[in-house]
Design a protein around this motif. Structure first.
Motif, PDB file in Angstrom:
ATOM      1  N   GLN A 466     -11.971   4.070   0.189  1.00 48.60           N
ATOM      2  CA  GLN A 466     -11.314   3.050  -0.619  1.00 48.60           C
ATOM      3  C   GLN A 466     -10.181   3.698  -1.405  1.00 48.60           C
ATOM      4  O   GLN A 466     -10.416   4.479  -2.318  1.00 48.60           O
ATOM      5  N   ALA A 467      -8.956   3.403  -1.001  1.00 52.37           N
ATOM      6  CA  ALA A 467      -7.796   3.932  -1.724  1.00 52.37           C
ATOM      7  C   ALA A 467      -7.530   3.089  -2.963  1.00 52.37           C
ATOM      8  O   ALA A 467      -7.902   1.916  -3.033  1.00 52.37           O
ATOM      9  N   ASP A 468      -6.865   3.704  -3.937  1.00 53.04           N
ATOM     10  CA  ASP A 468      -6.466   2.975  -5.135  1.00 53.04           C
ATOM     11  C   ASP A 468      -5.513   1.853  -4.733  1.00 53.04           C
ATOM     12  O   ASP A 468      -4.464   2.110  -4.128  1.00 53.04           O
ATOM     13  N   PRO A 469      -5.841   0.591  -5.046  1.00 49.23           N
ATOM     14  CA  PRO A 469      -5.007  -0.539  -4.577  1.00 49.23           C
ATOM     15  C   PRO A 469      -3.565  -0.456  -5.049  1.00 49.23           C
ATOM     16  O   PRO A 469      -2.643  -0.783  -4.288  1.00 49.23           O
ATOM     17  N   ALA A 470      -3.358  -0.022  -6.302  1.00 50.02           N
ATOM     18  CA  ALA A 470      -1.994   0.044  -6.820  1.00 50.02           C
ATOM     19  C   ALA A 470      -1.191   1.096  -6.069  1.00 50.02           C
ATOM     20  O   ALA A 470      -0.026   0.869  -5.692  1.00 50.02           O
ATOM     21  N   MET A 471      -1.801   2.255  -5.850  1.00 52.46           N
ATOM     22  CA  MET A 471      -1.123   3.320  -5.116  1.00 52.46           C
ATOM     23  C   MET A 471      -0.839   2.879  -3.683  1.00 52.46           C
ATOM     24  O   MET A 471       0.266   3.086  -3.153  1.00 52.46           O
ATOM     25  N   LEU A 472      -1.810   2.236  -3.055  1.00 52.08           N
ATOM     26  CA  LEU A 472      -1.641   1.776  -1.683  1.00 52.08           C
ATOM     27  C   LEU A 472      -0.519   0.742  -1.589  1.00 52.08           C
ATOM     28  O   LEU A 472       0.334   0.790  -0.690  1.00 52.08           O
ATOM     29  N   ALA A 492       4.860  13.811  -1.477  1.00 51.07           N
ATOM     30  CA  ALA A 492       4.281  13.002  -2.552  1.00 51.07           C
ATOM     31  C   ALA A 492       3.252  12.021  -2.002  1.00 51.07           C
ATOM     32  O   ALA A 492       2.210  11.764  -2.626  1.00 51.07           O
ATOM     33  N   LEU A 493       3.524  11.447  -0.816  1.00 48.56           N
ATOM     34  CA  LEU A 493       2.555  10.555  -0.180  1.00 48.56           C
ATOM     35  C   LEU A 493       1.264  11.297   0.118  1.00 48.56           C
ATOM     36  O   LEU A 493       0.162  10.798  -0.166  1.00 48.56           O
ATOM     37  N   MET A 494       1.379  12.486   0.672  1.00 50.13           N
ATOM     38  CA  MET A 494       0.180  13.283   0.956  1.00 50.13           C
ATOM     39  C   MET A 494      -0.581  13.589  -0.335  1.00 50.13           C
ATOM     40  O   MET A 494      -1.814  13.495  -0.392  1.00 50.13           O
ATOM     41  N   ARG A 495       0.145  13.933  -1.372  1.00 46.09           N
ATOM     42  CA  ARG A 495      -0.481  14.283  -2.657  1.00 46.09           C
ATOM     43  C   ARG A 495      -1.222  13.088  -3.247  1.00 46.09           C
ATOM     44  O   ARG A 495      -2.314  13.250  -3.817  1.00 46.09           O
ATOM     45  N   ASP A 496      -0.667  11.882  -3.100  1.00 42.55           N
ATOM     46  CA  ASP A 496      -1.327  10.693  -3.649  1.00 42.55           C
ATOM     47  C   ASP A 496      -2.636  10.385  -2.946  1.00 42.55           C
ATOM     48  O   ASP A 496      -3.502   9.698  -3.503  1.00 42.55           O
ATOM     49  N   ASP A 656      -8.129   9.347   6.704  1.00 44.68           N
ATOM     50  CA  ASP A 656      -8.255   8.221   5.769  1.00 44.68           C
ATOM     51  C   ASP A 656      -6.885   7.613   5.478  1.00 44.68           C
ATOM     52  O   ASP A 656      -6.717   6.391   5.444  1.00 44.68           O
ATOM     53  N   LEU A 657      -5.903   8.483   5.239  1.00 47.34           N
ATOM     54  CA  LEU A 657      -4.540   7.999   5.028  1.00 47.34           C
ATOM     55  C   LEU A 657      -4.065   7.209   6.253  1.00 47.34           C
ATOM     56  O   LEU A 657      -3.478   6.126   6.128  1.00 47.34           O
ATOM     57  N   ALA A 658      -4.332   7.752   7.444  1.00 44.14           N
ATOM     58  CA  ALA A 658      -3.910   7.085   8.671  1.00 44.14           C
ATOM     59  C   ALA A 658      -4.564   5.720   8.813  1.00 44.14           C
ATOM     60  O   ALA A 658      -3.926   4.748   9.234  1.00 44.14           O
ATOM     61  N   ALA A 659      -5.836   5.617   8.459  1.00 41.33           N
ATOM     62  CA  ALA A 659      -6.544   4.345   8.567  1.00 41.33           C
ATOM     63  C   ALA A 659      -6.000   3.324   7.574  1.00 41.33           C
ATOM     64  O   ALA A 659      -5.943   2.129   7.867  1.00 41.33           O
ATOM     65  N   CYS A 660      -5.576   3.794   6.406  1.00 42.49           N
ATOM     66  CA  CYS A 660      -5.071   2.885   5.372  1.00 42.49           C
ATOM     67  C   CYS A 660      -3.658   2.400   5.651  1.00 42.49           C
ATOM     68  O   CYS A 660      -3.329   1.232   5.394  1.00 42.49           O
ATOM     69  N   LEU A 661      -2.801   3.279   6.165  1.00 44.67           N
ATOM     70  CA  LEU A 661      -1.377   2.950   6.301  1.00 44.67           C
ATOM     71  C   LEU A 661      -0.886   2.991   7.740  1.00 44.67           C
ATOM     72  O   LEU A 661       0.298   2.790   7.996  1.00 44.67           O
TER      73      LEU A 661
END
Length: 698
Positions: A466-472, A492-496, A656-661
């Motif tokens: 579950q990613a932070d909705p605001a960040m996503l 910066a995207l990777m860091r978030d 996880d990043l790939a699944a989200c975006l």
């Protein structure tokens, strides 16, 4: 509740539109096959040219039939087919088979195929075809095709689904050792996909294995559900992919109409759900024969008996090619072999047991075969000797094979070393009796390797992030703008997403650069931050090992003069194992995570591991083991071991990043990622949104 394909695949009544008594016609051949195979249901002839055919009424159209047929077979084409198809839907027919390819001259959009597909989907009527050769239902004796299988073949346990009609006839109408319960040529899949047919076959008690000759997966979620169902029921699924290469894929566009998708994504999907990928149709069909015969390997390695030292050498060579390990037989097993074999023959596995002709040969092989099967380290027995239809030096050896097959639960597979041996009749008889026969050592070993490797797949653990909705939301908005992210944004995207990113700062003048370099600490790396440069090293845009302020001023002056004022400054990361981590988005299968050796090694070695996001820890670790990264991480040529666990964690976070975006990303390239003895650091990143990728292709 009956399956939605039951009336299609097990019909009690069939209407043939385009029926004819003309020899060789599609309609006439279809009816003749049904009659010859003993179909017990009702057959209706439909053709406005006739009032009677075959001594029975011939109806002008489907509306004149005395009852609604379960199945309508269309042996016609063009607009006449479309009109009759509408009648079938209006009547509530249970399904249809369409032989025609449905391509009309000078047709406007939507074309005939699209129109048929829309109408069938709206009505919920399943359709095999168009461009299909029909289906065989061996369980119920229903054969719907204008071709025909050989007579006398018993019903079996292989469920075969093919995109190509010719593949159906090649595989189902030849060698009788291959016994099926169903054969289905899905072709254009107007309404019913591979996944639907798989679902139906998996519910049949007679199905022991499902074999797929696949051009592409049109309905990925349904296909995944079918693979999961097969996993839950411990039924192997075998896949022979047509159109793996770009050249073959272009041909598929004009064949069954399947748009051939990303091969690596399909491989990753099959690997996740335990489906067996076969190199070609021969390998798939022979492997299916083994599974269909009830062969299962519950553990142990390969035991083998042969009748020739030369054939044994070939077996050893090819087994090494295919990664097959031989059972390390126990001393007690070797003692039995030593007691039975002639003095000049070795008591080893694989065993050459052929001594002097006529000297207790059958008894020797029977005793040695039982000993090999009883050995704790053997999982199956391959039995190779020369035989062909009508001849064998030792015809009793066939009886030996049958007795060995009943000795215990371990499979016994009969092998003839030559692929061209004429043994079809003997092979069919032996296979029907429970001892599958394979021509050719190489093909036998390829199929045996699949048999030995397959295990019922365990249920996949859920992967929830579950990613932070605001960040996503912020990053979704940025990616929707469609411009390639510069390196600072990409990092910066990777860091978030909590990925371990190197510390960095973006500056545009020398004074700011000096401040940031002192803060970060020498030595530092300078990179151009000029826009539009995806690969900085190609243009001399990266300067490493800047040791002090004087070198900093010189390096910055050079970059500024050649490429512009903006630069990134970051610490010089200690050497380690270089890894490339990437993402490619497949429009059918979704985000695909890619792992490879990094730096220039990614191009030099050309090896990559692929998996679909999100990942489990086991899948992430397996990706490393599929490449030479596993060796490098373990410590190669005296180098200290690198932090494998940290890299696995990074791969999981990246997935996880790939699944989200992933639906907004065309590709990500993190190269290199430096894996040290105690940690991992991303030092470069490229992120390409889908919109930007689409623009570049226009």
């Amino acid at each position: 509740m009956a399956h939605w394909l039951s009336r299609l695949l097990a019909p009690r009544s069939i209407a043939i539109v385009g029926a004819s008594e003309r020899p060789g016609s599609l309609g006439g051949s279809t009816r003749q096959l049904l009659v010859d195979s003993g179909y017990r249901g009702t057959i209706f002839a439909v053709n406005p040219k006739y009032t009677g055919l075959f001594g029975q009424t011939c109806y002008a159209d489907l509306e004149q039939l005395p009852q609604v047929p379960d199945l309508v077979v269309f042996a016609i084409s063009g607009l006449a087919l479309e009109r009759s198809f509408e009648q079938a839907i209006a009547l509530g027919a249970g399904g249809a088979v369409i032989y025609a390819a449905n391509h009309l001259p000078d047709e406007t959009e939507p074309g005939l195929v699209a129109r048929l597909r829309e109408r069938a989907a709206s009505a919920g009527m399943p359709v095999i075809g168009g461009n299909s050769m029909g289906f065989y239902n061996h369980d119920d004796g229903v054969f719907v095709s204008f071709d025909r299988p050989p007579p006398g073949r018993p019903a079996g346990h292989i469920g075969l689904i093919v995109h190509s009609g010719s593949a159906m006839t090649y595989m189902a109408n030849n060698d009788a050792r291959f016994c099926f319960n169903y054969v289905i040529a899905s072709a254009q899949e107007i309404n019913a996909s591979f996944a639907d047919y798989m679902d139906y076959l998996l519910e049949q008690e007679s199905t022991r294995v499902v074999a797929l000759v696949l051009e592409n997966v049109r309905d990925v979620p349904a296909f995944v559900a079918a693979l999961e169902k097969a996993r839950a029921r411990a039924i192997p699924v075998l896949v022979a992919r047509l159109g793996r290469t770009e050249r073959a894929a272009r041909m598929a566009l004009s064949h069954s109409g399947a748009i051939v998708g990303n091969q690596q994504a399909l491989v990753a999907l099959c690997r996740r759900y335990g489906a067996v990928l076969c190199r070609d149709m021969d390998e798939m069909l022979v492997t299916a024969m083994l599974f269909g015969a009830g062969c299962r390997v519950e553990g142990g390695r390969f035991a083998s008996m042969l009748d020739s030292g030369g054939m044994r050498e070939q077996l050893l060579d090819l087994a090494d090619d295919h990664g097959i390990e031989f059972a390390a037989i126990a001393d007690e097993t070797a003692a039995v072999l030593r007691d039975r074999l002639e003095p000049h023959l070795e008591a080893v596995n694989p065993m050459d047991g052929m001594g002097d002709l006529g000297r207790n040969t059958e008894d020797t092989y029977l005793a040695c075969g039982k000993a090999l099967l009883d050995d704790a380290d053997s999982g199956l027995l391959g039995f190779e000797f020369e035989f062909r239809d009508g001849f064998s030096h030792y015809p009793q050896m066939l009886d030996v094979a049958l007795e060995l097959a009943s000795h215990n639960h371990k499979p016994v597979i009969l092998i003839n070393s030559c692929a061209f041996a004429d043994l079809a009749a003997t092979a069919a008889r032996m296979t029907w009796q429970g001892v599958p026969v394979v021509n050719g050592i190489d093909l036998a070993l390829r199929s045996i390797a699949h048999l030995m490797a397959w295990r019922p797949a365990a249920a996949l653990p859920r992967v929830d992030y579950q990613a932070d909705p605001a960040m996503l939301g912020r990053w979704r908005e940025r990616l929707a703008q469609g411009q390639v992210l510069d390196e600072a944004e990409a990092l910066a995207l990777m860091r978030d997403f909590d990925l371990p990113v190197v510390e960095f700062a973006r500056v545009e003048d020398l004074a700011a650069l000096q401040i940031q370099a002192r803060r970060i600490g020498y030595p530092v790396v300078l990179k151009t931050a000029a826009g539009g440069i995806a690969h900085k090293s190609d243009v001399g845009g990266v300067i490493t090992g800047v040791a002090d302020q004087a070198e900093l001023e010189t390096a910055y002056a050079d970059l500024r003069a050649r490429l512009g004022a903006p630069v990134l400054v970051m610490p010089q990361v200690d050497a380690g194992v270089e890894v490339a981590l990437g993402l490619n988005y497949d429009p059918q299968f979704g985000p695909l995570v890619v792992v490879a050796c990094g730096g220039i090694m990614i191009e030099l070695l050309g090896e990559r591991a692929f998996a679909l996001a999100p990942l489990t820890r086991a899948e992430a670790g397996a990706m490393l083991d599929q490449t030479r990264l596993a060796q490098l991480l373990a410590g190669f040529r005296g180098r200290p071991p690198a932090d494998r666990d940290a890299l696995v964690n990074l791969i999981l976070q990246f997935a996880d990043l790939a699944a989200c975006l992933g639906d907004q990303l065309a590709e990500i390239d993190l190269n290199p990622v430096i894996v040290g003895p105690s940690g991992v650091t991303i030092v470069d990143a490229l992120v390409v949104p889908q919109i930007a990728s689409a623009r570049s292709r226009q």
